[in-house]
Design a protein around this motif. Structure first.
Motif, PDB file in Angstrom:
ATOM      1  N   ILE A  96       0.815  -1.212   0.000  1.00  0.00           N
ATOM      2  CA  ILE A  96       0.000   0.000   0.000  1.00  0.00           C
ATOM      3  C   ILE A  96       0.850   1.265   0.000  1.00  0.00           C
ATOM      4  O   ILE A  96       0.631   2.157  -0.810  1.00  0.00           O
ATOM      5  N   PHE A 100      -1.411   1.823  -3.232  1.00  0.00           N
ATOM      6  CA  PHE A 100      -2.600   2.630  -2.964  1.00  0.00           C
ATOM      7  C   PHE A 100      -3.007   3.418  -4.210  1.00  0.00           C
ATOM      8  O   PHE A 100      -4.122   3.283  -4.711  1.00  0.00           O
ATOM      9  N   SER A 101      -2.084   4.215  -4.723  1.00  0.00           N
ATOM     10  CA  SER A 101      -2.421   5.064  -5.864  1.00  0.00           C
ATOM     11  C   SER A 101      -2.672   4.241  -7.127  1.00  0.00           C
ATOM     12  O   SER A 101      -3.516   4.592  -7.943  1.00  0.00           O
ATOM     13  N   ASN A 124      -3.990   1.343  -7.175  1.00  0.00           N
ATOM     14  CA  ASN A 124      -5.335   0.802  -6.999  1.00  0.00           C
ATOM     15  C   ASN A 124      -6.387   1.867  -7.293  1.00  0.00           C
ATOM     16  O   ASN A 124      -7.391   1.601  -7.962  1.00  0.00           O
TER      17      ASN A 124
END
Lengths: 340, 340
Positions: B147, B229-230, B232
Motif C-alpha cells: 500500500i 494505494f495510488s 489501486n
C-alpha cells in the motif's frame, strides 16, 4: 464585484483567459474583472470588445510570469511582480473579491498560503473540485494542494468539504467518505485508518466510511476526501479514460460508414451526455483553507472553462464561502477540539 | 501442467470459478486444474461436464474460506485449511505450476509472501496488471499489494515490471514511468522523487520520467510504477468511469427511439470497442516478487475472467516468468547493487 484573473496562467495564456473574462462579464452584469499580466498582450485580446463590457475589464500590468516548471514557493516569494502574485495580492488587500488562475498549481497553493494566508485552525489547504457523477455533484478534496497528508489534514478536508457542499451547493448533511483501496475497514494505511477513526468520532460530519475509485463516478458520496496525490491521480484518471473513450469513438466513426450513419441518430443523445460531463463547464476548483476566494482553473482551460472558474469565484464570494468555512471551523474547534 | 484454482474465491465462488476452469481446459489441452474448496459445491458445478474435460479437473477439498473481511496475514496464518492457503501450498510444493484466486487481495499477497515465499532481492511484492490502452498494453505495478512504498520498493517494481513486459509480452526495452501528480520533476513527494533519482541511475531500465493518470490510457508507457494505494485508485477510477459511461449510454439508448435506431448502425463498432477494452479478457494480475506463479483475478470475475486469469498463470508458468525475474534481479544485484 471585482475578480482578479491571472491572464498569463495556463497553456493558452491571454488568448483564452481574456475571452473567458469577456464571456463571464456577459453572463454576470455585476462583474468587473482585473486582467493581470502583460498589458500589451491583454489589450490585443480585448481591443475589439464592445464598450459596455470593455468598461468592466481593468488591465493590471505585470511583467513576470510563473511557469509550470518554476518551484512553487520559491517563485511566489521571489517573483513579486508575477501575474499570479499580483492577482493574489488584490485578494489579500480586498481590492478583489476573489481570484482565478489556470497557472502552476503548486504556485497557486503556495500563493494561497503565503500571500492570501491560511484560515486559523487549518493546517494545510485543499483543492476541491465538484465532479458530475451519475446522480449528484460530488466534491473531491484534495486534488493536488497537499500531496501527502497527516490524518488531521484529511479530517480538516472533510470538514471544509462538508461546509462547502452545505453552503455552496446546498446539500443537507453531506455524506462524507474517505478515498481508500477497498471498502473494508482493514483497507488503507495508518494515515487513512487514523483519519477514519477521527471522522467516525467527529461531530457535524456525516461520515460514511471508505469509497473506492470505482464508486466515485456513481455518486456514492457528496464529499470524497483524499490526500492531494491520490485525489489528483483519481481526477486525472477520470479525465484520461473520458478522453480516450471520446477519441476512440471518433476514430471508429471516422472509419465506418455504418457508424457515421448511426451517429446522426445519436447526436441529440451525445449532446446531452457532453453537456452533462463536459469538464469545461466544471472548470473551477476552489482552494479551501485560505483567507479568500482563490480558484484554480485547469491548465488546459479554454475560454468557457475560464468563464466557469470565474463564475465559481463569483459564487464563492457572493455566498461568502470563506466566512462560512471560518465560522464552521471555529465552532468545531471551540466545541469539540478533542474529536479531531 | 497443473494449476491450482481457489474455487471459493471472489464474489461468485464455485458457480463462476468452476465454469471458468472448464473454459480454460477447453482452450488449453495441456491444462489440468486442481479445484480447491468445498468439494460438494464444486462437484455440483462440474457434474455435467463431459468426460474429457472432467478427467482434467481435480477436486481438492477444503472446509475453510478466507472472506473479504478477514485480516490478511492473520487469516493466512491461522486458516491453514482454507482454499486459498491450500492452493498456495500446492505452488510451494510444486504440485501446481501456479495458482489463481479471485479472493481477498491482502490474503493473496500475504499468502504469496508467507506460503509461497519471496524472491531473494525483493523486499515487497507487487501486483501487476496488463491494461489495454490506445496503442499498446501497459503494465501497471503495484495495484494493491504494497500500500505504501519506500523508494526501493518502487525501484524493484520498476525492475520486475520491466522484466515482465520483456519476457511475457515481448516488449524490447520497455519504457518505464513513475506515476505522479504532474510531469515536471518538481512534482511528487520525497518517496517518488527519491525513486525517480534511483531509476534515472538504474542500469537495464529504460526510464522515461513521470506519467500522470490521464497519460496512462493513451499508452505513453509500457510499465507504470506506483505504490499499491495510488495504483489501486487509478485502476478502479478507470473501471468506474468505463462502467459509468456504459451505464449512461445504455440508459440514454433505452429512453430515446432515435438513439435506439442509431445503435443498430453502431453495433459492429461497439462490439469492437467492447472486445478491445473488456476487462474480463484481461482478468489476471500476477503477484510479482514471490517464488511462484500467483495470479489474482478480479473479485467480481465471472467465468471468462477466471479462464483469462488461468491463461495468464499458464503463460507465466510456461515462459518460466519466476525464473526470469529471479535471474534479472540477481544480475542486477550482482552487477550494480549501488545503483538501486
Amino acid at each position: 464585484m471585482i475578480l482578479a484573473l491571472d491572464a498569463m496562467g495556463g497553456d493558452h495564456g491571454p488568448s483564452e483567459n481574456c475571452p473567458g473574462a469577456v464571456e463571464a462579464c456577459r453572463t454576470y452584469s455585476d462583474l468587473e474583472i482585473a486582467l493581470v499580466g502583460d498589458s500589451k498582450a491583454i489589450e490585443e485580446q480585448i481591443s475589439s470588445v464592445d464598450k459596455g463590457i470593455r468598461s468592466r475589464l481593468h488591465v493590471v500590468h505585470s511583467d513576470e510570469v510563473i511557469s509550470m516548471d518554476d518551484l512553487p514557493a520559491k517563485a511566489i516569494r521571489s517573483m513579486r511582480r508575477s501575474s499570479l502574485r499580483l492577482a493574489m495580492e488584490m485578494v489579500r488587500s480586498k481590492e478583489a473579491a476573489g481570484c482565478v488562475s489556470a497557472g502552476n498549481t503548486g504556485a497557486i497553493v503556495a500563493g494561497g498560503v503565503l500571500v492570501v494566508g491560511r484560515i486559523s485552525g487549518i493546517d494545510r489547504p485543499g483543492l476541491g473540485v465538484v465532479l458530475p457523477t451519475l446522480n449528484r455533484p460530488t466534491f473531491v478534496i484534495d486534488v493536488g494542494a497537499t500531496i501527502r497528508c497527516k490524518p488531521l489534514n484529511l479530517s480538516q478536508f472533510a470538514v471544509m468539504g462538508s461546509l462547502y457542499m452545505k453552503h455552496m451547493v446546498e446539500v443537507d448533511e453531506p455524506d462524507v467518505r474517505l478515498l481508500s483501496n477497498g471498502s473494508e475497514e482493514i483497507k488503507g494505511d495508518e494515515v487513512i485508518s487514523a483519519a477514519r477513526e477521527q471522522l467516525q468520532k467527529a461531530p457535524h460530519i456525516n461520515f460514511g466510511g471508505y469509497v473506492e475509485g470505482n464508486g466515485v463516478p456513481f455518486g456514492v458520496a457528496d464529499v470524497v476526501v483524499s490526500d492531494g496525490f491520490s485525489g489528483n491521480v483519481m481526477l486525472k484518471s477520470f479525465e484520461g479514460i473520458g478522453e480516450l473513450a471520446l477519441k476512440i469513438f471518433k476514430d471508429e466513426v471516422d472509419h465506418s460508414l455504418l457508424a457515421k450513419a448511426g451517429l446522426l441518430f445519436m447526436l441529440p443523445m451525445l449532446k446531452r451526455l457532453q453537456n452533462r460531463f463536459d469538464y469545461q463547464r466544471y472548470g473551477g476548483t476552489p482552494l479551501l483553507g485560505v483567507n479568500g476566494a482563490v480558484i484554480k482553473a485547469h491548465g488546459r482551460s479554454k475560454a468557457p472553462a475560464i468563464a466557469s472558474a470565474l463564475s465559481v469565484a463569483r459564487d464563492f464570494a457572493i455566498k461568502d464561502g470563506v466566512e462560512k468555512i471560518k465560522r464552521g471551523i471555529g465552532e468545531l474547534l471551540l466545541e469539540k477540539k478533542e474529536a479531531l
